[in-house]
Write a protein that holds these residues in place. Structure first.
Motif, PDB file in Angstrom:
ATOM      1  N   ARG A 195      16.013  -5.818  18.840  1.00 30.63           N
ATOM      2  CA  ARG A 195      17.197  -5.098  19.320  1.00 30.63           C
ATOM      3  C   ARG A 195      18.252  -5.117  18.226  1.00 30.63           C
ATOM      4  N   ARG A 220       2.449  -5.046  16.256  1.00 27.05           N
ATOM      5  CA  ARG A 220       3.757  -4.382  16.271  1.00 27.05           C
ATOM      6  C   ARG A 220       4.804  -5.209  15.536  1.00 27.05           C
ATOM      7  N   THR A 265      13.969 -10.116  20.348  1.00 23.83           N
ATOM      8  CA  THR A 265      14.276 -10.289  21.768  1.00 23.83           C
ATOM      9  C   THR A 265      13.876 -11.679  22.238  1.00 23.83           C
ATOM     10  N   PRO A 281      10.003  -1.742  19.677  1.00 25.55           N
ATOM     11  CA  PRO A 281      11.215  -1.717  20.511  1.00 25.55           C
ATOM     12  C   PRO A 281      11.299  -2.821  21.563  1.00 25.55           C
ATOM     13  N   ASP A 282      10.164  -3.374  21.963  1.00 22.32           N
ATOM     14  CA  ASP A 282      10.201  -4.463  22.942  1.00 22.32           C
ATOM     15  C   ASP A 282      10.475  -5.812  22.296  1.00 22.32           C
ATOM     16  N   GLU A 283      10.340  -5.887  20.970  1.00 20.20           N
ATOM     17  CA  GLU A 283      10.471  -7.157  20.266  1.00 20.20           C
ATOM     18  C   GLU A 283      11.763  -7.307  19.475  1.00 20.20           C
TER      19      GLU A 283
END
Length: 77
Positions: free
Chosen positions: A29, A48, A39, A25-27
């Protein structure tokens, strides 16, 4: 210093399953059209991001070494 990857999503192939977003989820969208995008265009190599690429049902994610453009994923046949 670790490897850096260029992260690219082929938006003509992406079906918006959000598997990448769920895995990393941080990498990744989803935009308003439910198309995935990283991102950051370049990121430190990590499990991940690799898991997100491997889990993409249509293999829309390509990872290459930033320094050499050598393909990390998908593996070449």
């Amino acid at each position: 210093m670790g490897d850096r990857w260029h992260v690219e999503v082929d938006r003509s192939v992406c079906i918006g399953s959000a598997m990448c977003v769920n895995t990393a989820p941080d990498e990744f969208r989803l935009d308003s059209a439910r198309q995935s995008h990283p991102t950051e265009a370049e990121a430190d190599a990590n499990e991940r991001i690799l898991a997100a690429a491997e889990g993409c049902p249509v293999e829309a994610i390509t990872l290459t070494l930033a320094a050499t453009d050598e393909v990390v994923f998908p593996p070449e046949d």
